[in-house]
Design a protein around this motif. Structure first.
Motif, PDB file in Angstrom:
ATOM      1  N   VAL A   1     119.918 -39.285 -13.282  1.00  0.00           N
ATOM      2  CA  VAL A   1     119.893 -37.915 -12.762  1.00  0.00           C
ATOM      3  C   VAL A   1     118.555 -37.257 -13.092  1.00  0.00           C
ATOM      4  O   VAL A   1     117.970 -36.536 -12.275  1.00  0.00           O
ATOM      5  CB  VAL A   1     121.061 -37.086 -13.337  1.00  0.00           C
ATOM      6  N   LYS A   2     118.045 -37.531 -14.288  1.00  0.00           N
ATOM      7  CA  LYS A   2     116.738 -36.985 -14.661  1.00  0.00           C
ATOM      8  C   LYS A   2     115.636 -37.532 -13.758  1.00  0.00           C
ATOM      9  O   LYS A   2     114.735 -36.785 -13.341  1.00  0.00           O
ATOM     10  CB  LYS A   2     116.430 -37.319 -16.119  1.00  0.00           C
ATOM     11  N   VAL A   3     115.706 -38.841 -13.444  1.00  0.00           N
ATOM     12  CA  VAL A   3     114.705 -39.433 -12.545  1.00  0.00           C
ATOM     13  C   VAL A   3     114.741 -38.731 -11.191  1.00  0.00           C
ATOM     14  O   VAL A   3     113.694 -38.378 -10.625  1.00  0.00           O
ATOM     15  CB  VAL A   3     114.960 -40.950 -12.375  1.00  0.00           C
ATOM     16  N   GLY A   4     115.943 -38.509 -10.654  1.00  0.00           N
ATOM     17  CA  GLY A   4     116.057 -37.792  -9.386  1.00  0.00           C
ATOM     18  C   GLY A   4     115.572 -36.360  -9.500  1.00  0.00           C
ATOM     19  O   GLY A   4     114.905 -35.846  -8.594  1.00  0.00           O
ATOM     20  N   ALA A   5     115.869 -35.714 -10.619  1.00  0.00           N
ATOM     21  CA  ALA A   5     115.458 -34.325 -10.798  1.00  0.00           C
ATOM     22  C   ALA A   5     113.936 -34.189 -10.853  1.00  0.00           C
ATOM     23  O   ALA A   5     113.364 -33.209 -10.345  1.00  0.00           O
ATOM     24  CB  ALA A   5     116.085 -33.762 -12.071  1.00  0.00           C
TER      25      ALA A   5
ATOM     26  N   ALA B   1     111.542 -33.873  -2.694  1.00  0.00           N
ATOM     27  CA  ALA B   1     112.624 -32.946  -3.044  1.00  0.00           C
ATOM     28  C   ALA B   1     113.924 -33.330  -2.342  1.00  0.00           C
ATOM     29  O   ALA B   1     115.015 -33.214  -2.915  1.00  0.00           O
ATOM     30  CB  ALA B   1     112.227 -31.515  -2.686  1.00  0.00           C
ATOM     31  N   VAL B   2     113.815 -33.789  -1.091  1.00  0.00           N
ATOM     32  CA  VAL B   2     115.005 -34.202  -0.342  1.00  0.00           C
ATOM     33  C   VAL B   2     115.589 -35.476  -0.951  1.00  0.00           C
ATOM     34  O   VAL B   2     116.798 -35.580  -1.197  1.00  0.00           O
ATOM     35  CB  VAL B   2     114.664 -34.417   1.148  1.00  0.00           C
ATOM     36  N   VAL B   3     114.722 -36.460  -1.195  1.00  0.00           N
ATOM     37  CA  VAL B   3     115.171 -37.715  -1.794  1.00  0.00           C
ATOM     38  C   VAL B   3     115.777 -37.453  -3.174  1.00  0.00           C
ATOM     39  O   VAL B   3     116.836 -37.975  -3.528  1.00  0.00           O
ATOM     40  CB  VAL B   3     114.010 -38.721  -1.907  1.00  0.00           C
ATOM     41  N   GLY B   4     115.105 -36.614  -3.961  1.00  0.00           N
ATOM     42  CA  GLY B   4     115.589 -36.320  -5.298  1.00  0.00           C
ATOM     43  C   GLY B   4     116.931 -35.613  -5.294  1.00  0.00           C
ATOM     44  O   GLY B   4     117.811 -35.916  -6.110  1.00  0.00           O
ATOM     45  N   GLY B   5     117.119 -34.666  -4.368  1.00  0.00           N
ATOM     46  CA  GLY B   5     118.396 -33.966  -4.297  1.00  0.00           C
ATOM     47  C   GLY B   5     119.544 -34.901  -3.986  1.00  0.00           C
ATOM     48  O   GLY B   5     120.602 -34.856  -4.631  1.00  0.00           O
ATOM     49  N   ALA B   6     119.342 -35.789  -2.988  1.00  0.00           N
ATOM     50  CA  ALA B   6     120.392 -36.757  -2.646  1.00  0.00           C
ATOM     51  C   ALA B   6     120.607 -37.746  -3.781  1.00  0.00           C
ATOM     52  O   ALA B   6     121.750 -38.107  -4.099  1.00  0.00           O
ATOM     53  CB  ALA B   6     120.015 -37.492  -1.364  1.00  0.00           C
ATOM     54  N   ALA B   7     119.509 -38.181  -4.412  1.00  0.00           N
ATOM     55  CA  ALA B   7     119.634 -39.156  -5.501  1.00  0.00           C
ATOM     56  C   ALA B   7     120.397 -38.565  -6.679  1.00  0.00           C
ATOM     57  O   ALA B   7     121.184 -39.262  -7.328  1.00  0.00           O
ATOM     58  CB  ALA B   7     118.248 -39.614  -5.947  1.00  0.00           C
ATOM     59  N   MET B   8     120.189 -37.292  -6.979  1.00  0.00           N
ATOM     60  CA  MET B   8     120.901 -36.663  -8.099  1.00  0.00           C
ATOM     61  C   MET B   8     122.412 -36.733  -7.905  1.00  0.00           C
ATOM     62  O   MET B   8     123.166 -36.991  -8.850  1.00  0.00           O
ATOM     63  CB  MET B   8     120.447 -35.215  -8.260  1.00  0.00           C
TER      64      MET B   8
ATOM     65  N   VAL C   1     124.142 -38.942  -6.026  1.00  0.00           N
ATOM     66  CA  VAL C   1     124.611 -40.324  -6.126  1.00  0.00           C
ATOM     67  C   VAL C   1     124.540 -40.813  -7.570  1.00  0.00           C
ATOM     68  O   VAL C   1     125.459 -41.466  -8.073  1.00  0.00           O
ATOM     69  CB  VAL C   1     123.789 -41.232  -5.196  1.00  0.00           C
ATOM     70  N   PHE C   2     123.451 -40.490  -8.265  1.00  0.00           N
ATOM     71  CA  PHE C   2     123.295 -40.950  -9.639  1.00  0.00           C
ATOM     72  C   PHE C   2     124.335 -40.333 -10.565  1.00  0.00           C
ATOM     73  O   PHE C   2     124.790 -40.958 -11.528  1.00  0.00           O
ATOM     74  CB  PHE C   2     121.891 -40.621 -10.153  1.00  0.00           C
ATOM     75  N   ALA C   3     124.697 -39.075 -10.309  1.00  0.00           N
ATOM     76  CA  ALA C   3     125.675 -38.406 -11.171  1.00  0.00           C
ATOM     77  C   ALA C   3     127.037 -39.090 -11.108  1.00  0.00           C
ATOM     78  O   ALA C   3     127.832 -38.984 -12.053  1.00  0.00           O
ATOM     79  CB  ALA C   3     125.795 -36.936 -10.779  1.00  0.00           C
ATOM     80  N   VAL C   4     127.313 -39.790 -10.003  1.00  0.00           N
ATOM     81  CA  VAL C   4     128.578 -40.516  -9.899  1.00  0.00           C
ATOM     82  C   VAL C   4     128.676 -41.568 -11.008  1.00  0.00           C
ATOM     83  O   VAL C   4     129.765 -41.863 -11.515  1.00  0.00           O
ATOM     84  CB  VAL C   4     128.711 -41.179  -8.512  1.00  0.00           C
TER      85      VAL C   4
ATOM     86  N   LEU D   1     116.511 -36.281 -23.325  1.00  0.00           N
ATOM     87  CA  LEU D   1     116.559 -34.816 -23.337  1.00  0.00           C
ATOM     88  C   LEU D   1     115.333 -34.204 -24.004  1.00  0.00           C
ATOM     89  O   LEU D   1     114.955 -33.071 -23.689  1.00  0.00           O
ATOM     90  CB  LEU D   1     117.832 -34.344 -24.050  1.00  0.00           C
ATOM     91  N   VAL D   2     114.718 -34.929 -24.956  1.00  0.00           N
ATOM     92  CA  VAL D   2     113.543 -34.419 -25.669  1.00  0.00           C
ATOM     93  C   VAL D   2     112.413 -35.436 -25.533  1.00  0.00           C
ATOM     94  O   VAL D   2     112.170 -36.229 -26.448  1.00  0.00           O
ATOM     95  CB  VAL D   2     113.853 -34.155 -27.157  1.00  0.00           C
ATOM     96  N   PRO D   3     111.725 -35.465 -24.401  1.00  0.00           N
ATOM     97  CA  PRO D   3     110.621 -36.417 -24.222  1.00  0.00           C
ATOM     98  C   PRO D   3     109.562 -36.215 -25.307  1.00  0.00           C
ATOM     99  O   PRO D   3     109.251 -35.088 -25.685  1.00  0.00           O
ATOM    100  CB  PRO D   3     110.070 -36.057 -22.837  1.00  0.00           C
TER     101      PRO D   3
END
Length: 424
Positions: free
Chosen positions: A120-124, A318-325, A327-330, A365-367
């Motif tokens: 989800v972070k990668v998509g975000a 932004a479009v790819v990331g929104g959709a990926a978030m 799917v990834f959250a599943v 969470l803390v890079p």
């Protein structure tokens, strides 16, 4: 199947500042190898592939490790690390198959939750951009991503049958159309160039084989085998197929290793059996392995049709990331479901899960949490998935396989519990 290769190559391109032609080559290779891997896992030739509706894609956590190695040692060394890890996976598999009993739902579920959060972070990051860069968290990009997510929800709510099953893809298309309408997408060079092309082998040059640099990725491959174990079990449950874990899981891992070996020859990170694909199976109800095999054929063809790769680069991040978030959250949800079967009412299981989540999520969470450590140690600790999996596995052994506690736990379990995983 489209969101992950696109997002992975976009992230590679943006992080490593690759040129547009190299980006198109890598995207074509990612589509081609995703198709080949999906065919291997779905059809199961010889001893490769579990014959389940699996899709193989460039990995989330392995991609992050690939980028870390590339930034520290160069792209040629990162490619060499992928090839070394693929060979190491083949060699380590016989031993791992004997250790499957140390990876119960408690360990695997914890790891899948961490994988989901990391993805989800990668998509975000595709939506917001990297912190500190120009345009970070641009409200227009955030609005486009939220609109794409909203469109996926609307399609899921209003459509029926096969159209509902295509909600994510329709969301990508509609989000891209919206981006064109508001001036956030442009055709650029998408319509120019050759019609047919072949992805370029070794696009970064001759690989450099550095065992020390490859060590984090090789260690992660052990966690990846455990992840493949969980995904194989979950996928089999989703499609209602009885499997023998001891024979089916090694077939999945061999398919991963073979596809990664081929992918490394084209400059790709490790290719992994897709956890988000299991989410798609759950969401759509499409359970046939021949569907994923047919989709694999389509991806192979698209890998040679260069205008497709160029057109896909038109999709705004932004479009790819929104959709990926979405799917990834599943994946995170599936991990939570697996933890629900892990006897968390047992205090030791709760502590195992909590400690593994705490240490696994820390670098996500803390890079930069481990900036003060030596580079060789830091690159391993910064892989939250590998850390979380190792911690969960070690604590599971400490609490449930050593000394009196192991005896008490075994006595408390039903008589058929030790063999239950083999009958899934």
């Amino acid at each position: 199947m489209a969101a992950t290769p696109i997002s992975a190559i976009f992230l590679m391109s943006a992080t490593l500042r690759l040129g547009p032609h190299l980006t198109v080559d890598l995207l074509s290779a990612a589509l081609l190898l995703s198709g080949i891997g999906s065919l291997v896992q779905s059809l199961g030739p010889w001893k490769f592939g579990p014959r389940l509706p699996f899709v193989m894609l460039p990995g989330g956590a392995p991609l992050i490790l690939f980028l870390s190695i590339a930034q520290a040692h160069g792209l040629r060394t990162a490619t060499g690390a992928v090839l070394l890890t693929a060979v190491f996976t083949f060699l380590a598999l016989p031993l791992f198959a004997r250790l499957l009993r140390f990876f119960p739902p408690l360990v695997i579920g914890t790891m899948i939750v961490i994988v989901g959060v990391n993805l989800v972070k990668v998509g975000a990051l595709l939506v917001t951009g990297q912190p500190g860069t120009p345009g970070f968290a641009d409200p227009a990009r955030l609005g486009l991503a939220f609109a794409t997510i909203g469109l996926i929800v609307v399609f899921t709510r209003l459509l029926r049958g096969i159209l509902r099953q295509l909600a994510v893809l329709l969301g990508l298309v509609a989000g891209t159309a919206l981006a064109f309408a508001v001036g956030q997408a442009h055709l650029g060079t998408a319509l120019s160039g050759r019609l047919i092309g072949v992805p370029r082998p070794l696009p970064f040059g001759t690989p450099v084989f550095d065992l020390l640099a490859a060590l984090p990725l090789m260690l992660y491959s052990l966690a990846s085998m455990a992840e493949a174990t969980g995904q194989t079990v979950i996928n089999a449950e989703a499609v209602g197929k009885d499997i023998d874990v001891r024979t089916t899981v090694p077939r999945t891992v061999r398919g991963d290793a073979l596809t990664s070996l081929l992918g490394g020859c084209f400059g790709l990170p490790l290719m992994v059996t897709s956890g988000e694909n299991i989410g798609i199976v759950r969401v759509t109800g499409v359970r046939s392995r021949y569907v994923t095999a047919a989709a694999g054929v389509v991806l192979v063809v698209l890998g040679f049709v260069t205008p497709v790769a160029r057109a896909l680069t038109v999709m705004p991040p932004a479009v790819v990331g929104g959709a990926a978030m979405v799917v990834f959250a599943v994946i995170t949800v599936l991990g939570v479901q697996m933890l629900g079967r892990a006897r968390l009412e047992d205090h030791t299981a709760t502590v195992t899960c909590a400690v593994a989540l705490a240490l696994g999520l820390l670098p996500i969470l803390v890079p930069g949490a481990y900036t003060g450590f030596p580079s060789g140690v830091r690159i391993l600790l910064e892989s939250g998935v590998a850390v979380g999996a190792c911690v969960a596995a070690v604590l599971n052994v400490v609490f449930h396989h050593l000394g009196r506690r192991a005896t008490d736990t075994a006595a408390a379990l039903p008589a058929d519990a030790p063999d239950s995983a083999a009958r899934v």
